[in-house]
Design a protein around this motif. Structure first.
Motif, short mmCIF file in Angstrom:
data_model
loop_
_atom_site.label_atom_id
_atom_site.label_comp_id
_atom_site.label_asym_id
_atom_site.label_seq_id
_atom_site.Cartn_x
_atom_site.Cartn_y
_atom_site.Cartn_z
N ARG A 1 0.83 -1.22 0.00
CA ARG A 1 0.00 0.00 0.00
C ARG A 1 0.86 1.26 0.00
N GLU A 2 1.87 1.25 0.90
CA GLU A 2 2.72 2.44 1.04
C GLU A 2 3.32 2.83 -0.30
N ASP B 1 3.05 6.27 -2.26
CA ASP B 1 4.22 7.03 -2.72
C ASP B 1 4.05 7.42 -4.18
N GLU C 1 -3.92 8.06 5.66
CA GLU C 1 -3.57 7.92 4.23
C GLU C 1 -4.24 9.03 3.42
N ARG D 1 -2.52 12.30 3.93
CA ARG D 1 -1.24 12.38 3.20
C ARG D 1 -1.48 12.79 1.74
#
Ligand code: NIG
Ligand code: FE
Length: 427
Positions: free
Chosen positions: A204-205, A209, A241, A244
């Motif tokens: 996911r990260e 990104d 999330e 972000r």
């Protein structure tokens, strides 16, 4: 007295709903059942080029408006005229069909189950990645024709069926081209954080990104979107999330919008308010505390009753609570292949009344003035006043209430977009 020059005059309008903010707020039903409509009986409208120059009573037309040679005068025979409708939340650009998934859902499979098994949004992503820009453009034009036929003259179009940089950019470029090629104005929104694509399901990260460090800068650089949206919900993107992504968008000049509180009360409303989002959309699980905070903010509340309906759910958003708290409540189709495949915005207004419990005049405000405000276009669209765009929907009825009350049929008689007849297409 100022006399305005006009090249388009619409006269003999039985009920002219200007929805002009200058005529007041939504008020309360018991004391003023036409509050917010800016209703003028026996009205007329005048436009020059793409802008309105005058709105008023028929009997005052002659003393305020002078027609240019060759001006078009249209006698509306006592019909209703209102602002062209604004659909402030659609997923316009995608390829493929999920008719098989619809049948499976009817048979008892859940939307979440189908998505988790790689269907649902993922199926649309696959088809959209494989489609050429020309194919997406052709599909989009047909959809815009249908929207226009239902009186929609401005709509928002989200990306979110690409989920890789090239396809997200392809979708947004097609959205811009659609707005150029079609009379309907298209406002593009970046929704790279729609779901985590299959190839990133264990990372996911890494996907976030990609959204923040590659997609958003490209979108901003090419000027491909006005807003940045995130599907923030239980099972979708979390609050941190979403924060972000929205903060990365804000830093690049993209104002936030948010899919929130659809499946659970997550705090998406508070995040939307904190980040100055233009709107927070869905709100099935918004509570009284959320309503009070939203009412005191600059963030509009967008109801999407068609999505609740099409998913076969019963948890309609409490539109009555939101309106009573003083929120600016908009209503939209959420047009998309999985949770609401219709261009019929007036049908959504009927649902907004019967399921979200808005009054009809509030529902009309929700697809005109408040929808325009939810797109930051309150000074341009959603109301009929001098200086605004000459976007006008003429209904083939003498009672505006039929737009909602006589449901499931099309009441459109004529649509003018930027001062030109757009529907039926001239010629
Ligand atoms: O607004 N919330 C997520 N996205 C869409 C559904 C998209 C789909 O199923 O294709 C919505 O409901
Ligand atoms: Fe949506």
């Amino acid at each position: 007295m100022d006399v305005q020059t006009a090249d388009l005059v619409l006269e003999n309008i039985g009920q002219l709903l200007t929805m002009d903010p200058a005529s007041g707020g939504p008020g309360d039903e018991e004391h003023d059942p036409v509050a917010g409509l800016g209703l003028i009986l026996d009205g007329a409208l005048a436009a020059q080029g793409d802008r309105l120059v005058w709105a008023g009573r028929q009997r005052d037309l002659g003393s305020h408006v002078a027609c240019t040679p060759g001006a078009r005068r249209v006698d509306l025979g006592g019909r209703v005229a209102l602002p062209g409708l604004v659909d402030c939340h659609t997923h316009l650009v995608f390829a493929g069909s999920r008719a098989n998934e619809f049948a499976r859902r009817v048979g008892g499979s859940s939307y979440e189950e189908i998505l988790a098994a790689g269907g649902g949004i993922h199926a649309t992503v696959k088809a959209t990645r494989e489609a050429s820009p020309e194919q997406l453009l052709a599909l989009g034009l047909k959809r815009l024709d249908r929207f226009l036929g239902f009186g929609v003259t401005t709509l928002e179009a989200k990306s979110g069926y690409g989920l890789d940089t090239d396809t997200e950019l392809k979708i947004l470029r097609v959205a811009s081209e659609l707005g150029e090629a079609h009379p309907v104005d298209v406002v593009p929104t970046f929704l790279g954080a729609h779901v985590v694509p299959r190839e990133h399901r264990h990372a996911r990260e890494g996907y976030l990104d990609l959204v923040c460090q590659e997609m958003l800068p490209r979108v901003a650089e090419e000027g491909l979107a006005r807003f940045c949206d995130v599907f923030c919900d239980q099972g979708a993107f979390s609050l941190p999330e979403a924060r972000r992504v929205l903060e990365a968008g804000l830093a690049l000049g993209l104002r936030p919008k948010l899919h929130g509180e659809q499946l659970a009360r997550t705090g998406a409303v508070e995040l939307a308010i904190e980040l100055g989002a233009l709107s927070v959309d869905h709100l099935e699980h918004a509570d009284a505390a959320a309503a009070v905070k939203l009412a005191a903010s600059g963030t509009a509340a967008v109801l999407l009753p068609g999505a609740t309906y099409f998913l076969g759910r019963k948890d309609y958003a409490d539109g009555r609570m939101l309106a009573d708290a003083g929120c600016r409540v908009a209503v939209s189709t959420d047009f998309n292949p999985g949770s609401c495949l219709t261009e019929n915005l007036p049908l959504m207004l009927n649902m907004a009344c019967l399921q979200n419990r808005l009054y009809p005049r509030e529902a009309i405000l929700g697809a005109t003035r408040f929808a325009a405000e939810a797109l930051g276009l309150g000074e341009e669209a959603g109301s009929l006043a001098p200086g605004r765009l000459a976007d006008v929907l003429v209904l083939d009825t003498t009672d505006y209430r039929n737009l909602i009350y006589h449901f499931g049929v099309n009441h459109t008689h004529l649509v003018f977009k930027r001062g030109k007849q757009a529907w039926p297409p001239p010629g």
